[in-house]
Design a protein around this motif. Structure first.
Motif, short mmCIF file in Angstrom:
data_model
loop_
_atom_site.label_atom_id
_atom_site.label_comp_id
_atom_site.label_asym_id
_atom_site.label_seq_id
_atom_site.Cartn_x
_atom_site.Cartn_y
_atom_site.Cartn_z
N CYS A 103 -45.59 -26.04 -23.07
CA CYS A 103 -45.15 -26.31 -21.21
C CYS A 103 -44.26 -24.33 -20.94
O CYS A 103 -44.77 -24.46 -19.80
N ASN A 104 -44.52 -24.28 -22.28
CA ASN A 104 -44.33 -22.10 -21.52
C ASN A 104 -44.94 -21.22 -21.43
O ASN A 104 -45.81 -20.73 -22.42
N LYS A 105 -45.41 -21.24 -20.41
CA LYS A 105 -46.80 -20.54 -20.37
C LYS A 105 -46.89 -18.87 -20.85
O LYS A 105 -47.47 -18.40 -21.20
N LEU A 106 -45.74 -18.16 -20.85
CA LEU A 106 -45.97 -16.85 -21.51
C LEU A 106 -46.24 -17.65 -22.96
O LEU A 106 -47.12 -16.93 -23.81
N VAL A 107 -45.74 -18.21 -23.81
CA VAL A 107 -46.40 -18.92 -25.27
C VAL A 107 -48.20 -19.13 -25.31
O VAL A 107 -48.52 -19.01 -26.07
N LEU A 108 -48.44 -20.32 -24.10
CA LEU A 108 -49.41 -20.44 -24.40
C LEU A 108 -50.84 -19.10 -23.36
O LEU A 108 -51.68 -19.27 -24.01
N VAL A 109 -50.22 -18.19 -22.99
CA VAL A 109 -50.90 -17.20 -22.71
C VAL A 109 -51.16 -16.04 -23.10
O VAL A 109 -51.75 -15.84 -24.21
N ALA A 110 -49.93 -16.36 -24.35
CA ALA A 110 -50.06 -15.50 -26.12
C ALA A 110 -50.72 -15.77 -27.10
O ALA A 110 -51.30 -15.03 -27.76
N LEU A 111 -50.63 -17.61 -26.92
CA LEU A 111 -50.88 -17.71 -28.30
C LEU A 111 -52.30 -18.96 -28.15
O LEU A 111 -52.21 -19.28 -29.12
N GLY A 112 -52.23 -19.22 -26.85
CA GLY A 112 -53.01 -20.55 -26.43
C GLY A 112 -52.19 -21.84 -26.97
O GLY A 112 -51.37 -21.37 -27.31
N THR A 113 -52.72 -22.98 -26.81
CA THR A 113 -52.59 -24.25 -27.02
C THR A 113 -52.29 -24.49 -28.66
O THR A 113 -51.33 -24.95 -29.65
N SER A 114 -53.20 -24.26 -29.27
CA SER A 114 -53.68 -24.66 -30.97
C SER A 114 -51.94 -23.35 -31.68
O SER A 114 -52.11 -23.71 -32.08
#
Length: 184
Positions: A116-127
């Protein structure tokens, strides 16, 4: 007989100051400090719990269920924030360098849903969020609580005991006699 416009003030014209109660100065600031601490602890609980959806509200949703350890981390964050604000602040000459804000912000990243963290999703992707970020979150939680404990400990060491409020609160004040001389 002429009356003068300049009258000599009498003692009855001067206001009488009330005699202060010796217990009152310590009680009022302490009660206000505890009320402020309660408000800030509640604010920390809501500021971390609502956006991370640990406190279930219709405002936010969470893709990954709340993990068991996130509840005690949230409670400890609120309790340590309360403790920091409840401790008498340092004198103006010795302002504390450690404040609880960094620990509270880090708690948001530690207990938040990893996808749910957009910063983490942008940096690392879902996996990456599930494979890399999620396993790091318990360590972030420990680090955030360590920062909060360090801030509380520093505030405790630097608290202002010059007006004997520490002795009134049951703590050893700077004006209290050392234990060796107190026994004599």
């Amino acid at each position: 007989m002429q009356h003068s416009n300049h009258e000599v003030p009498s003692r009855l014209d001067t206001p009488v100051e009330p005699v202060p109660n010796p217990a009152e100065p310590a009680i009022r600031p302490r009660a206000a400090r505890y009320a402020r601490a309660g408000l800030m602890g509640l604010l920390a609980l809501l500021a971390v719990g609502i956006p991370t959806d640990i406190l279930d509200t219709p405002l936010f949703t969470r893709e990954i269920p709340v993990r068991w350890w996130e509840y005690p981390v949230l409670a400890a964050t609120a309790a340590l924030t309360f403790a920091w604000f409840a401790i008498q602040g340092p004198p103006p000459s010795e302002k504390a360098k450690r404040k609880p804000l960094a620990g509270v912000v880090l708690t948001v990243f530690a207990v938040g849903c990893p996808v749910c963290n957009k910063l983490v999703l942008v940096a690392l992707g879902t996996s990456g969020a599930l494979g890399l970020w999620a396993p790091l979150q318990p360590f972030l939680a420990v680090l955030s609580l360590a920062l909060l404990v360090a801030a509380v400990a520093q505030r405790w060491r630097l608290r202002d005991c010059s007006d004997d409020t520490c002795a009134a609160e049951g703590g050893p004040g700077q004006n209290a006699a050392p234990p060796a001389t107190a026994r004599q």
